[in-house]
Design a protein around this motif. Structure first.
Motif, short mmCIF file in Angstrom:
data_model
loop_
_atom_site.label_atom_id
_atom_site.label_comp_id
_atom_site.label_asym_id
_atom_site.label_seq_id
_atom_site.Cartn_x
_atom_site.Cartn_y
_atom_site.Cartn_z
N ASP A 284 -40.04 -18.83 -8.08
CA ASP A 284 -39.72 -17.42 -8.36
C ASP A 284 -40.12 -17.03 -9.78
OD1 ASP A 284 -38.74 -17.06 -5.83
OD2 ASP A 284 -36.62 -17.31 -6.40
N ALA A 285 -39.97 -17.97 -10.72
CA ALA A 285 -40.36 -17.69 -12.12
C ALA A 285 -41.87 -17.44 -12.20
CB ALA A 285 -39.96 -18.86 -13.02
N PHE A 286 -42.64 -18.19 -11.42
CA PHE A 286 -44.10 -17.96 -11.39
C PHE A 286 -44.44 -16.65 -10.70
CE2 PHE A 286 -44.34 -22.44 -12.52
CZ PHE A 286 -45.39 -22.42 -13.43
N ARG A 287 -43.69 -16.29 -9.66
CA ARG A 287 -43.94 -15.01 -8.96
C ARG A 287 -43.71 -13.82 -9.90
NH1 ARG A 287 -44.74 -15.99 -3.52
NH2 ARG A 287 -43.47 -17.63 -2.57
N ASP A 288 -42.79 -13.97 -10.85
CA ASP A 288 -42.51 -12.90 -11.81
C ASP A 288 -43.71 -12.63 -12.71
OD1 ASP A 288 -39.98 -12.53 -10.86
OD2 ASP A 288 -38.98 -13.69 -12.44
N LYS A 289 -44.49 -13.67 -13.00
CA LYS A 289 -45.59 -13.55 -13.98
C LYS A 289 -46.98 -13.54 -13.35
CE LYS A 289 -42.92 -15.83 -17.64
NZ LYS A 289 -42.95 -14.83 -18.71
N TYR A 290 -47.10 -14.04 -12.12
CA TYR A 290 -48.41 -14.18 -11.48
C TYR A 290 -48.39 -13.60 -10.07
CZ TYR A 290 -49.47 -17.68 -15.12
OH TYR A 290 -49.68 -18.33 -16.31
#
Length: 316
Positions: A284-290
């Motif tokens: 989810d942290a990666f979905r926020d940025k990418y």
């Protein structure tokens, strides 16, 4: 603002193994059966999130048995304990439940069998790790000699080079262990090895899945604890398999975004004591940025399940 594209390779198998799953269940069922508090000698598994969650339910974590009262149940961690620990609990007439992973117990039985046959043991493992301490503690002092590296094999002092056997910690790097075993066989041609490799199926499977994703990845994150042997081995395996940036994170807040700036591909896996909720948190942290595309890379299927001890299956 458009997010940069990122292909996220999700390794499988990853995360909880059957031994960890069983150990956590043992603590939960013990609290359900006997009420809080239930004492646990050593972290039940090496994961802060899991330990904190069980503490919230009423588990009290201690390092030694003498920190436990006589009248409350105590659970021994999944890593195993020296024989002296259950003996001391029995002497105090304590209720105790052994959550040692059955695959670690198998190594304990193996070591005892070799000792009964008059063989001195060599253990391949990491000094001070609870599993190593527990396995070495199955036999009297001096009966199990520890080697950590190929170099150690050259200097280990044995009683009789023709009466030796070896066992290994279950969470080692498969590749490192092959080299140490080869050195043992070269120096002690009559040394007896395990019928079947001691490194457990889950450790092997997780390392193979990291090898499969590493060549495709600009970076790999292993979700796991810094005191988790199998998690640290996954970081090493990722680096050796061709990924320049292979790092351990306990959870999403540990990600060093500056270090991975500009990446196009990311690999994610998790050690055997890391719950899926923490893996999803990282994704989810990666979905926020990418703009993330997830690709599952599955190298094995796992359907192993271990029963909890009978004492927990019986009514109170």
């Amino acid at each position: 603002m458009n997010k940069p594209p990122l292909t996220l390779y999700l390794a499988a198998p990853r995360g909880f193994c059957a031994g960890v799953d069983r150990a956590i269940k043992i603590v939960e069922m013990a609290i359900e059966k006997w009420g809080a508090p239930v004492y646990v000698r050593h972290e039940i598994v090496h994961n802060k999130f899991v330990v904190d969650s069980l503490r919230d339910l009423g588990a009290v974590f201690v390092e030694e048995l003498d920190e436990c009262p006589d009248d409350r149940p105590v659970i021994f961690s999944a890593h195993g304990v020296p024989k002296a620990v259950p003996a001391a609990a029995a002497k105090r007439e304590m209720i105790y439940v052994d959550a040692t992973c059955p695959l670690v117990s198998k190594v304990h039985i193996e070591a005892q069998r070799h000792a009964d046959n008059g063989l001195q043991m060599i253990m391949i493992g990491h000094a001070g790790h609870p599993e190593t301490v527990g396995t070495m503690g199955q036999l009297p002092d001096g009966e199990v000699l520890l080697v950590e590296t190929v170099e150690d094999v050259a200097t280990v002092q044995v009683r009789n080079p023709e009466q030796l056997a070896f066992v290994t910690q279950t969470t080692l790097s498969v590749d490192d262990t092959i080299d140490i075993v080869a050195a043992l066989n070269a120096r002690f041609p009559k040394i007896v090895g395990p019928h079947k490799e001691d490194i457990c199926y889950a450790t092997t499977n997780r390392q193979e899945s990291v090898k499969a994703i590493a060549p495709k990845c600009d970076a790999i994150l292993v979700v796991g604890a810094p005191n988790s042997s199998n998690s640290k081995r996954l970081v090493e395996v990722g680096a050796r398999a061709g990924c320049a940036y292979s790092q351990l994170v306990q959870r999403a807040t540990d990600i060093d975004w500056r270090a991975i700036d500009g990446i196009k591909t990311m690999g994610i896996t998790a050690g055997a004591s890391a719950p899926e909720v923490l893996i999803n948190e990282v994704i989810d942290a990666f979905r926020d940025k990418y703009d993330v595309t997830v690709e599952l890379v599955e190298t094995a299927k796992e359907n192993v399940e271990f029963k909890v001890p009978r004492v927990l299956r019986e009514p109170a």
